[in-house]
Design a protein around this motif. Structure first.
Motif, PDB file in Angstrom:
ATOM      1  N   GLY A  64      -7.350  -4.375  -1.187  1.00 28.64           N
ATOM      2  CA  GLY A  64      -6.952  -4.535  -0.055  1.00 28.64           C
ATOM      3  C   GLY A  64      -7.008  -3.101   0.447  1.00 28.64           C
ATOM      4  O   GLY A  64      -7.804  -1.758  -0.383  1.00 28.64           O
ATOM      5  N   ILE A  65      -6.866  -3.430   1.587  1.00 29.67           N
ATOM      6  CA  ILE A  65      -7.158  -1.662   2.798  1.00 29.67           C
ATOM      7  C   ILE A  65      -5.584  -2.210   3.749  1.00 29.67           C
ATOM      8  O   ILE A  65      -5.449  -3.294   4.402  1.00 29.67           O
ATOM      9  CB  ILE A  65      -8.073  -2.401   3.056  1.00 29.67           C
ATOM     10  N   LYS A  66      -5.109  -1.214   4.127  1.00 33.24           N
ATOM     11  CA  LYS A  66      -4.179  -0.597   4.964  1.00 33.24           C
ATOM     12  C   LYS A  66      -4.963  -0.987   6.350  1.00 33.24           C
ATOM     13  O   LYS A  66      -6.377  -0.549   6.748  1.00 33.24           O
ATOM     14  CB  LYS A  66      -3.469   0.600   5.022  1.00 33.24           C
ATOM     15  N   GLN A  67      -4.774  -1.694   7.803  1.00 33.99           N
ATOM     16  CA  GLN A  67      -5.018  -1.934   9.268  1.00 33.99           C
ATOM     17  C   GLN A  67      -5.521  -0.575   9.875  1.00 33.99           C
ATOM     18  O   GLN A  67      -7.156  -0.351   9.962  1.00 33.99           O
ATOM     19  CB  GLN A  67      -3.934  -1.840   9.891  1.00 33.99           C
ATOM     20  N   GLU A  68      -4.913   0.904   9.067  1.00 31.05           N
ATOM     21  CA  GLU A  68      -5.188   1.904  10.070  1.00 31.05           C
ATOM     22  C   GLU A  68      -5.910   2.834   8.936  1.00 31.05           C
ATOM     23  O   GLU A  68      -6.884   3.809   9.501  1.00 31.05           O
ATOM     24  CB  GLU A  68      -4.095   3.160   9.699  1.00 31.05           C
ATOM     25  N   PHE A  69      -6.654   2.134   7.776  1.00 31.20           N
ATOM     26  CA  PHE A  69      -7.953   2.360   6.917  1.00 31.20           C
ATOM     27  C   PHE A  69      -9.898   2.088   7.528  1.00 31.20           C
ATOM     28  O   PHE A  69     -10.259   3.187   6.579  1.00 31.20           O
ATOM     29  CB  PHE A  69      -7.330   2.923   5.685  1.00 31.20           C
ATOM     30  N   ILE A  70      -8.866   0.931   7.958  1.00 32.92           N
ATOM     31  CA  ILE A  70     -10.304   0.436   8.626  1.00 32.92           C
ATOM     32  C   ILE A  70     -11.599   1.212   9.121  1.00 32.92           C
ATOM     33  O   ILE A  70     -11.034   1.859  10.405  1.00 32.92           O
ATOM     34  CB  ILE A  70     -10.267  -0.984   8.666  1.00 32.92           C
ATOM     35  N   GLY A  71     -12.595   1.230   8.930  1.00 30.23           N
ATOM     36  CA  GLY A  71     -13.634   2.174   9.209  1.00 30.23           C
ATOM     37  C   GLY A  71     -12.607   3.756   8.590  1.00 30.23           C
ATOM     38  O   GLY A  71     -13.987   4.447   8.970  1.00 30.23           O
ATOM     39  N   GLN A  72     -12.655   4.142   7.615  1.00 27.46           N
ATOM     40  CA  GLN A  72     -12.428   5.549   6.955  1.00 27.46           C
ATOM     41  C   GLN A  72     -13.112   4.933   5.815  1.00 27.46           C
ATOM     42  O   GLN A  72     -12.634   3.990   5.031  1.00 27.46           O
ATOM     43  CB  GLN A  72     -11.410   5.663   6.975  1.00 27.46           C
ATOM     44  N   ARG A 126       2.919  -0.445  -7.827  1.00 27.92           N
ATOM     45  CA  ARG A 126       2.307  -0.907  -6.601  1.00 27.92           C
ATOM     46  C   ARG A 126       2.997  -1.500  -5.396  1.00 27.92           C
ATOM     47  O   ARG A 126       3.994  -2.434  -5.648  1.00 27.92           O
ATOM     48  CB  ARG A 126       0.699  -1.845  -6.895  1.00 27.92           C
ATOM     49  N   LYS A 127       3.148  -0.406  -3.841  1.00 28.19           N
ATOM     50  CA  LYS A 127       4.121  -1.549  -2.742  1.00 28.19           C
ATOM     51  C   LYS A 127       3.031  -2.899  -2.110  1.00 28.19           C
ATOM     52  O   LYS A 127       1.742  -3.178  -2.557  1.00 28.19           O
ATOM     53  CB  LYS A 127       3.986  -0.605  -1.761  1.00 28.19           C
ATOM     54  N   ASP A 128       3.533  -3.583  -2.069  1.00 28.14           N
ATOM     55  CA  ASP A 128       3.083  -4.641  -1.432  1.00 28.14           C
ATOM     56  C   ASP A 128       2.522  -4.791   0.019  1.00 28.14           C
ATOM     57  O   ASP A 128       3.670  -5.156   1.197  1.00 28.14           O
ATOM     58  CB  ASP A 128       4.091  -5.823  -1.714  1.00 28.14           C
ATOM     59  N   TRP A 129       1.523  -4.194  -0.023  1.00 32.33           N
ATOM     60  CA  TRP A 129       1.346  -3.777   1.113  1.00 32.33           C
ATOM     61  C   TRP A 129       1.153  -4.984   2.322  1.00 32.33           C
ATOM     62  O   TRP A 129       0.754  -4.526   3.519  1.00 32.33           O
ATOM     63  CB  TRP A 129      -0.525  -2.542   1.143  1.00 32.33           C
ATOM     64  N   ALA A 130       0.370  -6.079   1.707  1.00 30.57           N
ATOM     65  CA  ALA A 130       0.383  -7.012   2.295  1.00 30.57           C
ATOM     66  C   ALA A 130       1.345  -7.478   3.508  1.00 30.57           C
ATOM     67  O   ALA A 130       0.583  -7.835   4.086  1.00 30.57           O
ATOM     68  CB  ALA A 130      -0.384  -8.703   1.456  1.00 30.57           C
ATOM     69  N   LYS A 131       2.461  -7.234   2.866  1.00 33.23           N
ATOM     70  CA  LYS A 131       3.875  -8.316   3.760  1.00 33.23           C
ATOM     71  C   LYS A 131       3.541  -7.149   4.878  1.00 33.23           C
ATOM     72  O   LYS A 131       4.093  -7.331   6.181  1.00 33.23           O
ATOM     73  CB  LYS A 131       4.651  -7.291   2.770  1.00 33.23           C
ATOM     74  N   TYR A 147      -6.925   0.667  -6.329  1.00 37.12           N
ATOM     75  CA  TYR A 147      -6.140   0.295  -7.188  1.00 37.12           C
ATOM     76  C   TYR A 147      -4.916   0.144  -6.322  1.00 37.12           C
ATOM     77  O   TYR A 147      -3.938  -0.004  -7.041  1.00 37.12           O
ATOM     78  CB  TYR A 147      -5.233   2.465  -7.997  1.00 37.12           C
ATOM     79  N   GLY A 148      -4.679  -0.322  -5.206  1.00 37.51           N
ATOM     80  CA  GLY A 148      -4.330  -0.370  -4.058  1.00 37.51           C
ATOM     81  C   GLY A 148      -2.761   0.528  -3.965  1.00 37.51           C
ATOM     82  O   GLY A 148      -3.360   1.478  -4.414  1.00 37.51           O
TER      83      GLY A 148
END
Length: 246
Positions: free
Chosen positions: A142-150, A176-181, A161-162
């Motif tokens: 997965g990936i956080k919104q703010e990481f897209i492009g980096q 691991r935290k539930d980033w998708a939430k 690793y999440g």
């Protein structure tokens, strides 16, 4: 863009063949080809624990590098195997031992061939895939919104690793935290890494690692149809390996 994205294979070649046939691919040429020119996408973790890791590498290498018929982005198991093939000191455990045993049973020239192919596949792979005019992102964990492009170190750690906290569960696995939430971006994010009993869809994210290597299913997401297709695994069922979410 028409792409069938497949969850963590972990050396489960039989399930890969069955799933791709279910999706309409023919294996008459030795690799899965779709008559309507649909492409395959792989979320990483091709190898380890399952019985046919090296054959899976061969097939994905041919699809991605040689024939340009698929997309691949690496997972944490891919990263570890890459480091092993580079001669770095890694712990041959947590599934890597099965791939290494396969590798060590080969003749030297066959070892060199598969090693070269995997290094080639890994080094040419992006950390994560941004496709279809930024409407689709494929990232192993997965990936956080703010990481897209980096692609800096923190992004790499997250994608492989999440959203790890640094803490460990009693069995030694990372917390691991539930980033998708917390995800509220426009792009559809398709990922794996965390085995779940059935695909988990939340906030335009799709976890399609349904634990094929732990006796669950191998799952694909057909994009842009957003149809989920799965086949039952032939591997022994290990229930404690599946993550339960609140």
């Amino acid at each position: 863009m028409k792409i069938d994205i497949i969850g963590d294979i972990h050396g489960c070649l039989q399930e890969l063949k069955e799933l791709t046939r279910e999706l309409g691919y023919s294996w008459s040429s030795g690799i899965p080809i779709h008559q309507d020119d649909r492409l395959l996408g792989f979320v990483g973790d091709l190898t380890d624990r399952g019985p046919d890791s090296l054959k899976v590498i061969e097939i994905v290498w041919q699809l991605v590098i040689k024939d340009k018929r698929a997309y691949y982005t690496p997972g944490n198991h891919c990263n570890k195997l890459y480091r092993f093939f580079q001669g770095n000191k890694v712990q041959v455990a947590h599934g890597l031992e099965t791939t290494v045993a396969e590798y060590e049973s080969l003749y030297k020239k066959d070892q060199q061939s598969i090693r070269k192919k995997f290094i080639d596949l890994y080094e040419k792979a992006p950390l994560y895939l941004v496709l279809d005019n930024q409407r689709l992102v494929i990232a192993h964990a997965g990936i956080k919104q703010e990481f897209i492009g980096q692609t800096h170190a923190k992004v790499k750690e997250f994608v492989l690793y999440g959203d790890i906290t640094g803490e460990k569960h009693p069995d030694g696995s990372p917390v691991r935290k539930d980033w998708a939430k917390e995800y509220h971006g426009d792009a559809c994010i398709v990922y794996g890494h965390t085995p779940v009993h059935e695909p988990r869809i939340i906030n335009n994210t799709y976890n399609i690692d349904t634990g094929a290597v732990f006796g669950g299913m191998l799952t694909a997401l057909r994009y842009p149809d957003m149809e989920l297709v799965g086949v039952v695994s032939t591997m022994p069922y290990i229930g404690e390996k599946f993550k339960q979410f609140d």
